[in-house]
Design an enzyme around this catalytic site. Structure first.
Site, mmCIF file in Angstrom:
data_model
loop_
_atom_site.group_PDB
_atom_site.id
_atom_site.type_symbol
_atom_site.label_atom_id
_atom_site.label_comp_id
_atom_site.label_asym_id
_atom_site.label_seq_id
_atom_site.Cartn_x
_atom_site.Cartn_y
_atom_site.Cartn_z
ATOM 1 N N SER A 643 -5.935 26.721 -15.262
ATOM 2 C CA SER A 643 -6.196 26.898 -13.835
ATOM 3 C C SER A 643 -6.302 28.362 -13.430
ATOM 4 O O SER A 643 -6.682 28.658 -12.298
ATOM 5 C CB SER A 643 -5.103 26.209 -13.010
ATOM 6 O OG SER A 643 -3.861 26.838 -13.216
ATOM 7 N N LYS A 686 0.313 25.377 -4.601
ATOM 8 C CA LYS A 686 -0.140 26.734 -4.887
ATOM 9 C C LYS A 686 -0.506 27.476 -3.600
ATOM 10 O O LYS A 686 -0.128 28.637 -3.406
ATOM 11 C CB LYS A 686 -1.347 26.690 -5.827
ATOM 12 C CG LYS A 686 -1.008 26.266 -7.252
ATOM 13 C CD LYS A 686 -2.259 26.145 -8.105
ATOM 14 C CE LYS A 686 -1.917 25.764 -9.539
ATOM 15 N NZ LYS A 686 -3.129 25.587 -10.371
#
Length: 804
Positions: A643, A686
C-alpha cells in the site's frame, strides 16, 4: 488529469433516520433468526435433513459472527420437533464380566429402571434373609445335617469296633486320626509296644496296616457324605431362593415386558442371584457385593426436550468420548462398570454436537476417536491409545458399543476448513456439507430493517433499554465501518451486541429510559479510549518531534505514507515518512528494508512492480541507469504490504526531478506496472490517522490524503473528519492513476508523452526523463573516461615494448 477532492457526502454513508419508520425498537417486532446468511443457513438445513452417512457439517466463518449462538438457536428450533433420544445404561454382564452390557430405554425410563432395579435388589435381599432365617428352612437344614452326622458316626463306630477286636483304638492327633495298640483296656506307649516280642510286634503291624486301609475307606465315605450334604444344602438354598424371589422378578418383568433387552437382563440377573447368593446374603466367608446388580445410568434424557443440542467447549478425549474411571483395589487400579462416564458425544447422540475446530485440532486422540465413531456409526468407550500403552492395569473393561446417530457440526475459519480437508484423509467423507458464513452482507433497506429487528431482539432478550431510531442508525453505520464498506454491513454480531450493551450502560448513567444517538456515540468513543493508549503515545511522539512527520511545507524526496497498526483489540492508521535518494550508478532501486530483512514478500513485490513502471515509462528510448535508495524512516518493526508503493514512487520521482513534495498531503495506494492505483486496506483508519496528526497541529486547509478511487466505497470516516472536509479544512482526493496526483504533490502536471517519446517541458515526467538521461550520460562519460585512461596506459606500455 488532475485529482479532485471528494465531496463530504462520499466519505461516510449515513443511514436515513426517516427510512427506519419507528420511534424506538419497542415499536417493531423482533426474532432470533440468523441474519444475512442465506448460503450458510441453506447448507445447514440441507445437512440436517440428509440422513446418509457422512453428512456432517463444517460451518465456515469468522469468529464473532454469532455462528455458535445462532446455530444453536437454529438447531434447537428444529430439535424441538424431534423426539428425545433413548436413555443409555450399562449393567453387569453375567457371562462375560469384562464386557458390561448396554441397554437402551425410552427417554425417562432409564432413571425409572435404575430406581426399580435398586428397589428389586433390596427387596430380594430382604426376602432371602427372611427365607434363610425362617423356621422351615432352618429345620430342614438341621435335619439334613443331623442325618449326615448320624451316618458318619455309624461308619466311624463300625470301624472302631472292628479295630478293638484287633487290639487297636482310634485316636485324634494334630496330624490326623491315629491307630493305637490297646492292652487290658489301656493304650500302650510306643516304648511298651517296642518291648513286646518280635513276632507279636510283627502281627500288630500287619493288623495296623490292614486297619489303615479300612480307615481310609471309611474317611472317604465320611467325606462323600459331607460333600453330598453341601450339595443338598446348595440345592435347598437355590430352590428356596428361586421360590422366594420369583414373584419379585415376575412383577419386574411384567413392568418392562415391552423391553426385550431388559427382560433378557432380568432373567440373567435372577439366575445369577440364585447361583451367587453370597452377593446379597452374608455367608461368613465373602462379603456381599450388591454393585454386581447396580445400574449405571450412563446417559439420562429424562429432562431432555426434543433432540439434544450439545456444545463441547473442551473436546479432550475424555470429555468427548467418555472415560473409564479406576478404583484402588488390593493395591492396583481397576475399573468397574459403575464408574463408566459419558462424554459429550454420548449426550448428543440422537441430536447435534457442536465443536470448535480449533479446539478439536489440539486433541489428536479425540479427533481420531471421533473419526472412528462416525465411520463405524457406534461409540466404543476405550482409554486413549497413549494411556492404554502407558498404564498397567489389574483389569480392563470393554463395554458394549453404543449405536451412534448424531450430526456433528464443526465451527472454524476458512483456513482451518482447508487444513482439515487437505491433511485429514477421511475429512471429506465425514463432513460433506460446508456451511459458509459470510462476515458481511449487502447494505440495503431490507438488511437495515433486519439490523433494527436484531437490536430489538437483543433488547428484549437481555433486558436492555430500547433504542431510538437515530441510535439504531448509528449502529447500522458502525456495522458498515466494521466491514470497511459503505455498501455492506458486518455480520459479526458479537461486536454489535457489545456496543448495544455499552450504549445501554451510558444511557443508564445519563438517566435515560431509552438509548439515544448520543449514547451510542459515547459507547463507541469509550471503546476506543479504553484501548488506544499506544496510538495516543505515538501521536504525542509526533507532536514532541520524536517521530518526524511534516504536515506543511515541501521537501524533495520525502513523502508522507500511511500504514496500519493492528494491536488485536485496536486498529489505527499511522503516518510515516518515506525518503528517496538518487545517485549515479547501475544498482537500480535499493530498498533498505529489504536489504536488512525488515520487508515482507508483498512489500518487495510492490517495489519490483514500481521498477517495472519506471522502465515502461522512462526507458523506452534510453537506458534506465540509476542507483536509488528508498526507506521508511524511523521504522523498527518491519513492513509488509504494497500500500506504500505509490508513495514510494512519488518520493523517487521527486528525488529524480528535484521537485519538492507537499508535506501537507499523505498518500496511500498500490501501483501496478501500468501506473494505475489499486485499492488497499484500512483506508478509513489511515485517513483518520493523518487527520489526527494534522488536527493536533492545527488544520491549515491544505492538508489531506490521496487514496485510490477503488477505495471510495470503503470510506466510513468519523463524523469529525467529515465535518472538517465539509468546512474545507481537510481534503480527501481519489485517483485512478499516479499521474492524477502529481500536480497536487509536486506542483507540476504529470505530462503526456508525445509521438517522439518525449514529455512536454514543465511537466514532472519531463523533469524525471531529463534527470535519468543526465545520469545515464554522466555514467557513460565516467565509464569512457575510466576506460580511456586504461587504454592509454596499455598503448604506452605496448610502444615501449616495440621500441625495446
Amino acid at each position: 488529469m488532475t485529482a479532485h477532492p471528494l465531496p463530504p457526502e462520499t466519505l461516510r454513508r449515513v443511514c436515513d433516520r426517516e427510512s427506519l419508520n419507528f420511534q424506538t425498537t419497542a415499536d417493531i417486532e423482533s426474532n432470533g433468526s440468523i441474519i444475512g446468511q442465506p448460503r450458510g443457513t441453506r447448507a445447514i438445513e440441507f445437512g440436517i435433513g440428509m440422513r446418509g452417512q457422512g453428512y456432517n457439517i463444517f460451518v465456515v466463518g469468522d469468529a464473532g459472527t454469532g455462528r455458535s449462538t445462532s446455530i444453536r438457536r437454529f438447531l434447537q428450533d428444529g430439535a424441538a420437533q424431534r423426539p428425545a433420544p433413548h436413555d443409555c445404561l450399562y449393567v453387569h454382564n453375567f457371562t462375560t464380566a469384562h464386557r458390561p452390557r448396554m441397554l437402551l430405554l425410552p427417554a425417562g425410563r432409564g432413571a425409572a429402571f435404575k430406581q426399580d432395579a435398586a428397589a428389586l435388589v433390596e427387596a430380594v435381599r430382604k426376602e432371602l434373609v427372611n427365607t434363610f432365617d425362617g423356621e422351615s428352612y432352618r429345620e430342614t437344614v438341621s435335619q439334613m445335617e443331623e442325618e449326615t452326622a448320624r451316618q458318619q458316626d455309624e461308619l466311624i463306630r463300625g470301624f472302631e469296633e472292628a479295630a478293638a477286636q484287633d487290639s487297636f483304638v482310634l485316636t485324634s492327633s494334630q496330624s490326623g486320626p491315629r491307630l493305637m495298640v490297646m492292652a487290658n483296656g489301656n493304650v500302650l506307649s510306643r516304648e511298651a509296644v517296642s518291648a513286646l516280642p518280635a513276632a507279636q510286634r510283627q502281627s500288630l503291624e500287619e493288623k495296623r496296616l490292614a486297619l489303615r486301609n479300612q480307615l481310609d475307606d471309611v474317611l472317604y465315605e465320611v467325606q462323600q457324605l459331607e460333600i453330598g450334604l453341601h450339595e443338598r444344602l446348595q440345592a435347598l438354598s437355590r430352590d428356596a431362593a428361586a421360590t422366594a424371589i420369583a414373584p419379585f422378578f415376575a412383577r419386574m418383568q411384567q413392568k418392562y415386558d415391552d423391553q426385550p433387552q431388559v427382560i433378557e437382563y432380568l432373567r440373567a440377573m435372577e439366575q445369577d442371584v440364585i447361583h451367587n447368593l453370597s452377593a446379597l446374603v452374608p455367608d461368613g466367608e465373602t462379603d456381599p457385593d450388591q454393585r454386581r446388580y447396580a445400574v449405571n445410568l450412563f446417559v439420562d434424557n429424562s429432562e431432555t426436550e426434543g433432540a439434544p443440542v450439545v456444545l463441547e467447549m473442551n473436546p479432550t478425549h475424555g470429555n468427548l468420548m467418555g472415560r473409564m474411571e479406576h478404583e484402588l483395589s488390593q493395591g492396583m487400579m481397576t475399573p468397574h462398570f459403575t464408574t463408566l462416564r459419558a462424554g459429550s458425544l454420548h449426550r448428543a447422540n440422537g441430536g447435534y454436537l457442536l465443536i470448535y475446530a480449533r479446539d478439536l485440532r489440539r486433541h489428536r486422540d479425540a479427533w481420531d476417536a471421533l473419526q472412528r465413531a462416525l465411520q463405524s456409526e457406534e461409540i466404543q468407550l476405550q482409554l486413549p491409545e497413549a494411556v492404554r500403552g502407558a498404564q498397567v492395569l489389574a483389569g480392563s473393561l470393554d463395554p458394549e458399543p453404543i449405536p451412534l446417530r448424531v450430526k456433528v457440526i464443526l465451527l472454524g475459519s476458512e483456513e482451518l476448513y482447508y487444513a482439515f480437508y487437505d491433511r485429514e484423509e477421511t475429512f471429506g467423507e465425514l463432513f460433506k456439507v460446508k456451511a459458509d458464513f459470510a462476515s458481511s452482507m449487502v447494505r440495503d433497506a431490507t438488511h437495515e430493517q433486519e439490523y433494527a429487528r436484531f437490536v430489538a431482539h437483543r433488547c428484549r432478550d437481555e433486558g436492555l433499554r430500547h433504542f431510538e431510531s437515530a441510535a439504531v442508525a448509528q449502529i447500522i453505520e458502525f456495522g458498515s465501518r466494521l466491514c470497511e464498506d459503505q455498501n455492506r454491513l458486518t455480520t459479526k454480531f458479537g461486536q454489535i451486541t457489545d456496543v448495544l450493551r455499552e450504549a445501554d450502560y451510558w444511557a443508564g448513567r445519563a438517566g435515560r429510559n431509552t438509548v439515544s444517538e448520543a449514547d451510542v456515540q459515547q459507547a463507541l468513543r469509550e471503546r476506543v479510549y479504553r484501548v488506544n493508549r499506544i496510538e495516543e503515545r505515538l501521536r504525542e511522539q509526533i507532536e514532541e518531534g520524536d517521530l518526524l512527520i511534516a504536515t506543511d511545507g515541501a521537501v524533495v524526496g520525502q513523502v508522507n505514507s500511511l500504514s496500519i497498526i493492528d494491536l488485536g483489540d485496536h486498529v489505527f492508521g499511522q503516518p510515516g515518512r518515506i525518503t528517496a535518494r538518487v545517485y549515479m550508478g547501475e544498482d537500480g532501486v535499493v530498498n533498505i528494508e529489504r536489504e536488512v530483512d525488515m520487508a515482507g514478500p508483498i512489500h518487495n513485490k510492490g517495489l519490483l512492480t514500481l521498477v517495472g513502471y519506471l522502465g515502461g515509462t522512462y526507458a523506452q528510448n534510453q537506458p534506465l541507469s540509476l542507483s536509488a535508495s528508498l526507506t521508511f524512516e524511523q521504522n523498527y518493526m518491519g513492513v509488509d504490504g504494497d500500500s506504500a508503493s505509490v508513495a514510494e514512487l512519488y518520493a523517487l520521482l521527486s528525488s529524480l526531478s528535484e521537485l519538492p513534495v507537499s508535506q501537507a498531503i499523505a498518500v496511500t495506494g498500490s501501483i501496478n506496472q501500468l501506473g494505475e492505483v489499486q485499492a488497499v486496506g484500512g483506508v478509513t483508519e489511515k485517513i483518520e490517522g493523518f487527520f489526527d496528526v494534522c488536527h493536533r497541529r492545527g488544520l491549515t486547509g491544505e492538508q489531506g490524503v490521496v487514496i485510490p478511487v477503488a477505495n471510495v466505497n470503503n470510506l466510513m470516516l468519523r463524523e469529525d473528519v467529515v465535518e472538517a472536509v465539509r468546512a474545507g479544512h481537510f481534503h480527501v482526493w481519489a485517483v485512478d492513476a499516479v499521474d492524477e496526483a502529481m500536480e497536487l504533490l509536486l506542483g507540476r502536471p504529470a505530462g503526456r508523452r508525445g509521438e517522439d517519446g518525449q514529455y512536454p517541458e514543465g511537466t514532472v515526467h519531463h523533469a524525471v526523463q531529463q534527470a535519468l538521461r543526465r545520469l545515464a550520460l554522466e555514467l557513460k562519460s565516467f565509464g569512457d573516461h575510466d576506460h580511456s585512461g586504461s587504454a592509454g596506459d596499455h598503448e604506452h606500455q605496448g610502444s615501449a615494448g616495440d621500441d625495446a
